[in-house]
Design a protein around this motif. Structure first.
Motif, short mmCIF file in Angstrom:
data_model
loop_
_atom_site.label_atom_id
_atom_site.label_comp_id
_atom_site.label_asym_id
_atom_site.label_seq_id
_atom_site.Cartn_x
_atom_site.Cartn_y
_atom_site.Cartn_z
N GLN A 473 40.32 -6.10 22.52
CA GLN A 473 41.08 -7.34 22.46
C GLN A 473 40.27 -8.55 22.93
O GLN A 473 40.30 -9.61 22.31
CB GLN A 473 42.35 -7.21 23.33
CG GLN A 473 43.30 -6.12 22.87
CD GLN A 473 43.72 -6.32 21.42
OE1 GLN A 473 44.16 -7.39 21.01
NE2 GLN A 473 43.57 -5.26 20.61
N LEU A 474 39.53 -8.39 24.02
CA LEU A 474 38.75 -9.52 24.53
C LEU A 474 37.51 -9.79 23.70
O LEU A 474 36.92 -10.87 23.76
CB LEU A 474 38.36 -9.28 25.99
CG LEU A 474 39.54 -9.16 26.96
CD1 LEU A 474 39.04 -8.92 28.38
CD2 LEU A 474 40.42 -10.41 26.92
N GLY A 475 37.10 -8.81 22.90
CA GLY A 475 35.93 -9.00 22.04
C GLY A 475 36.25 -9.65 20.71
O GLY A 475 35.35 -9.90 19.91
N ARG A 476 37.51 -9.98 20.48
CA ARG A 476 37.89 -10.62 19.21
C ARG A 476 37.62 -12.12 19.30
O ARG A 476 38.52 -12.94 19.38
CB ARG A 476 39.37 -10.33 18.92
CG ARG A 476 39.65 -8.86 18.64
CD ARG A 476 41.14 -8.57 18.59
NE ARG A 476 41.81 -9.34 17.54
CZ ARG A 476 43.13 -9.37 17.36
NH1 ARG A 476 43.91 -8.67 18.18
NH2 ARG A 476 43.66 -10.08 16.39
N LEU A 477 36.31 -12.44 19.30
CA LEU A 477 35.91 -13.84 19.52
C LEU A 477 35.58 -14.57 18.24
O LEU A 477 35.31 -15.77 18.25
CB LEU A 477 34.72 -13.87 20.50
CG LEU A 477 35.10 -13.40 21.92
CD1 LEU A 477 33.86 -13.08 22.73
CD2 LEU A 477 35.94 -14.45 22.62
N GLY A 478 35.55 -13.85 17.12
CA GLY A 478 35.50 -14.45 15.79
C GLY A 478 34.59 -15.64 15.64
O GLY A 478 33.38 -15.57 15.84
N GLU A 479 35.18 -16.80 15.30
CA GLU A 479 34.42 -18.01 15.00
C GLU A 479 34.13 -18.85 16.24
O GLU A 479 33.72 -19.99 16.12
CB GLU A 479 35.21 -18.87 14.00
CG GLU A 479 35.46 -18.21 12.65
CD GLU A 479 34.15 -17.87 11.94
OE1 GLU A 479 33.24 -18.74 11.94
OE2 GLU A 479 34.01 -16.75 11.43
N THR A 480 34.36 -18.29 17.41
CA THR A 480 34.05 -19.04 18.62
C THR A 480 32.54 -19.05 18.87
O THR A 480 31.77 -18.45 18.13
CB THR A 480 34.76 -18.42 19.84
OG1 THR A 480 34.11 -17.16 20.15
CG2 THR A 480 36.23 -18.18 19.56
#
Length: 832
Positions: A473-480
């Motif tokens: 969940q915390l690794g879902r940093l996508g386009e950040t």
């Protein structure tokens, strides 16, 4: 302030590429550079590059940092007294633009940078002539540095000695080494040729490339026919791609590519080859360096490729003398030719097709060389257009060699590569800590940044929150701008937490970090109130003292002449320092007879490499009154010898009052020789901003133009490769080099087999003596070169008459003109 120890701990090697303009910067980033170096219009050793302007810096640094690339600004020239204020303004602009590092030559400028731009890394330029660990140790006593760029004349084994610190508590300044590109024949920071011959100093970014010109060699008065070997001072280019693993093992931090005057295609091609080599050397997955890669290195620019000095000394290998400009790979030898066509033999396998550019090597001067593009290839015939090629085929003969100078297909491929590349943006790597216990708020921490949930953790009956779920969940940093690098799960007990709330916490953390980095970027650095004026030395009013004539002698006959002329301060600069003891003994005995209060000083070599401090011990054993110190290592070695009169020589490049103060106070010197890069107005400016009694000015000399590791004697007057097998022709022959305008220049070797080429014309500053003396300057030097005893005596008496007021500059010039066989000039002192 940044500390060297921090950077010593970062052991990841860096690939550093040149950028003379925006396209080169983009090419370097596309090809995998970790950092680039570039210049601004002032204080930059590559003034002929396109360069950047101050207004470019914010955009350029944003671009580089977006891809995780650092940007270093070169301020790698000497700074004159009247330029210090402008240099400070540029330093402050650089700091405000968040440039990562400064590459600096001038010691005073480095001190100023450390003072007014403390958050910008300081890298000592190769122009500082750092050739030994002792020299580096001396600079480290002046100011902390984050990087030292070593002299190009060092071998891998010599470089390794820099990283063997005797004091584990004292971190070693990280080292940077050139691994590819053009080689200067002279030691960087020690070349005065352009200044001496054309008043455009290499120490000011205006190198005239005199080393790439043809010369004739004159041995004992007779011109020696060397056939096609005319470019006696032009080294091949450096290509250390096969030595990268050795340099990594030697402890090198940064691997530097030369070429701020080169094209973006050169930058891209060379950078991507060295990216492969460096990655492989440090254990990263990397494709091997291929034959095609090596071809690209040679094709994009080369005067022939060599390992330079890195693999050790081999003089003929490095400087063969056959050409001095771009060649590219050898294609073969002409076997047959006619009007518009040639056939090759002894071909090298280099690909060839219509449109490629070639040059014919007919053993001619470079101004007469012929080149053209291939029109077509029919069988084994290479055909050129008889009208448009411009080739005079009457000058093409079997036996001539052919080189490939241009490959449009390769150039087009490289251009497409860097123009179409989509470099990966560099994301901040997050190392997160997750804390909490049932009944308390969930907390996520990155460095000093923490976010907390709005609801507490609950006890988990089943499927508690585990590391796998947190990571997902915390690794879902996508386009950040962030990536999850690691996660430390410090939850206590089985905890339940809604995934939607966990995702919100992730978004809160991203928002907090975004805000922090935006604020950090927009917040100007803390203003530094200290200015350049705070670094100037005190200059109390002084009355001019009676002028004193000092003399530098290079032979025992000249020493006799100086003693007979009642010179009270004599410097000895002998090729063989073993004769120093004899010189001191002669001086002492003659001084006792004449009852003069006099002193004799001995000159150190101009360069000291690792393991050569024995020369300094030899000088000490001669028991002189003083020393003429010519390099940083000598300053370090004799730093605490207060029983000796110590004079810093011209090679320390003292061009402004801040540098002068640094050396006077930290090397415990009695006097400093004014830099030979200054004209009369700049000398007067220096004397107005620092105590004149600190200085000595060379009033008469043959300018030492090239000082080089390259040995002309070994290369062109012997069949050897080093001092071990050359037969020492320097000891048995008098050698001059004749330049393109017919001027002869004396060549001499020193104890380390380093060659110095002296300007054949003597330089005199006699016309400026009165103006100089009025400032309070009282020490004036005459440097002898190859004068016999009678000529030396007449020269010294002429200058004594000038100093004591019994003759004037015009009378002195008439006398010196009659004595100097090769002419007299005002040279570097003349004001254009």
């Amino acid at each position: 302030m940044l500390q060297s120890a921090m950077h010593a701990a970062d052991s990841t090697p860096e690939l550093l590429s040149p950028a003379g303009n925006w396209d080169c910067a983009r090419a370097a980033v596309a090809a995998g550079a970790d950092a680039i170096y570039f210049g601004l219009p002032r204080f930059n050793a590559r003034l002929r590059a396109d360069n950047f302007i101050a207004q470019d810096l914010p955009e350029l640094m944003d671009y580089l940092h977006r891809y995780g690339v650092k940007g270093f600004v070169t301020m790698n020239t000497l700074i004159f007294s009247g330029e210090i204020e402008a240099a400070e303004a540029q330093l402050r602009e650089i700091a405000n633009a968040r440039v990562d590092a400064l590459i600096i030559q001038d010691l005073g400028l480095a001190k100023l940078a450390r003072t007014v731009a403390p958050n910008v890394e300081l890298h000592a330029s190769t122009q500082m002539t750092i050739t030994s660990p002792e020299g580096l140790a001396f600079i480290e006593t002046l100011f902390p540095m984050e990087r030292a760029v070593l002299a190009r004349e060092l071998s891998v084994s010599e470089i390794q000695r820099f990283t063997q610190s005797p004091n584990p508590q004292s971190p070693i300044t990280p080292l940077e080494v050139f691994v590819h590109g053009a080689l200067c024949v002279a030691y960087s920071g020690q070349c005065l040729t352009s200044e001496s011959l054309g008043q455009r100093s290499a120490n000011r970014g205006e190198c005239a490339q005199a080393c790439r010109m043809p010369y004739e060699i004159v041995v004992d008065g007779i011109t020696r026919d060397l056939g096609e070997h005319r470019y006696l001072l032009s080294p091949q280019d450096l290509a250390a791609v096969d030595l990268i693993p050795d340099l990594v093992r030697a402890g090198v931090k940064s691997f530097k590519i030369e070429g701020r005057l080169k094209s973006p295609e050169y930058v891209a091609a060379v950078t991507r080859v060295y990216r492969k080599a460096l990655d492989a050397a440090i254990g990263k997955p990397a494709a091997p360096v291929t034959t095609e890669d090596r071809y690209a290195l040679e094709m994009t620019f080369s005067r022939g490729l060599s390992t330079g000095w890195l693999a050790g000394t081999n003089h003929p290998y490095l400087t063969h003398g056959r050409f001095g400009k771009k060649r590219g790979p050898l294609l073969g030898t002409i076997a047959d030719c006619g009007n518009g066509w040639i056939k090759l033999t002894q071909t090298t396998g280099v690909p060839l097709q219509p449109g490629d550019g070639v040059v014919f090597d007919a053993g001619e001067n470079r101004d007469l060389e012929q080149g053209a593009r291939i029109w077509k290839i029919e069988g084994d015939r290479i055909i050129f257009h008889r009208t448009y090629s411009g080739i005079n085929f009457d000058r093409i003969q079997p036996g001539n060699t052919l080189y490939k100078t241009s490959d449009p297909k390769l150039e087009s491929e490289i251009r497409r590569f860097w123009q179409n590349a989509k470099p990966q943006e560099k994301k901040t790597q997050l190392h997160l800590i997750v804390r909490g216990t049932p009944g308390e708020l969930l907390e996520i921490q990155y460095n000093e940044h923490t976010v907390q949930s709005t609801i507490p953790l609950q006890p988990a009956d089943k499927r508690p929150l585990d590391t796998e779920t947190l990571t997902a969940q915390l690794g879902r940093l996508g386009e950040t701008d962030y990536d999850l690098a690691s996660l430390d799960n410090q939850l206590t007990g089985p905890c339940h937490f809604p995934l939607s709330a966990l995702n919100q916490l992730r978004r809160d953390l991203v928002a907090k970090l975004d805000s922090h980095f935006r604020k950090q970027k927009s917040t100007p650095p803390t203003p530094i109130t200290t200015t350049w004026r705070d670094l100037l030395p005190p200059r109390p009013p002084t009355e001019p003292a009676p002028p004193t004539l000092t003399v530098l002698v290079r032979t025992m006959d000249q020493l006799d002449a100086a003693i007979e002329s009642n010179i009270t301060t004599i410097y000895c600069d002998f090729e063989d320092p073993r004769r120093y003891k004899e010189a001191v003994s002669l001086f002492r005995s003659q001084s006792q007879i004449s009852n003069l209060k006099s002193q004799i000083s001995l000159a150190t070599p101009r360069i000291l490499k690792p393991g050569e401090t024995g020369y300094l011990k030899l000088i000490e054993r001669a028991e002189p009154d003083g020393l003429l110190l010519r390099n940083l290592a000598a300053l370090q070695h004799y730093k605490h010898r207060r029983d000796l009169i110590k004079t810093g020589d011209f090679s320390l490049n003292v061009a402004n009052p801040i540098t002068a103060r640094l050396l006077m106070e930290n090397a415990d010197l009695h006097h400093l020789t004014v830099s030979y890069d200054l004209n009369i107005n700049q000398v007067l400016e220096l004397l107005s901003t620092a105590p004149p009694h600190w200085f000595e000015l060379t009033l008469h000399q043959h300018m030492p133009m090239f000082h080089m590791e390259h040995c002309v004697f070994c290369t062109f007057l012997s069949t050897g490769t080093t001092w071990k097998d050359c037969g020492r022709p320097c000891e048995t022959h008098t050698v001059h080099l004749r330049d393109r305008v017919g001027q002869l220049h004396r060549l001499q070797a020193d104890v380390g087999c380093r060659n110095t080429l002296f300007n054949g014309k003597a330089q005199t500053g006699a016309r400026y003596f009165d103006a100089l003396h009025r400032t309070g300057l009282s020490r004036f030097r005459v440097e002898l070169l190859d004068e016999d005893a009678p000529t030396a005596g007449r020269t010294l008496r002429a200058y004594q008459a000038l100093l004591n007021g019994t003759s004037n500059p015009n009378e002195l010039l008439d006398e010196v003109q009659a004595l100097e066989k090769l002419g007299v000039t005002e040279g570097t002192l003349a004001q254009l």
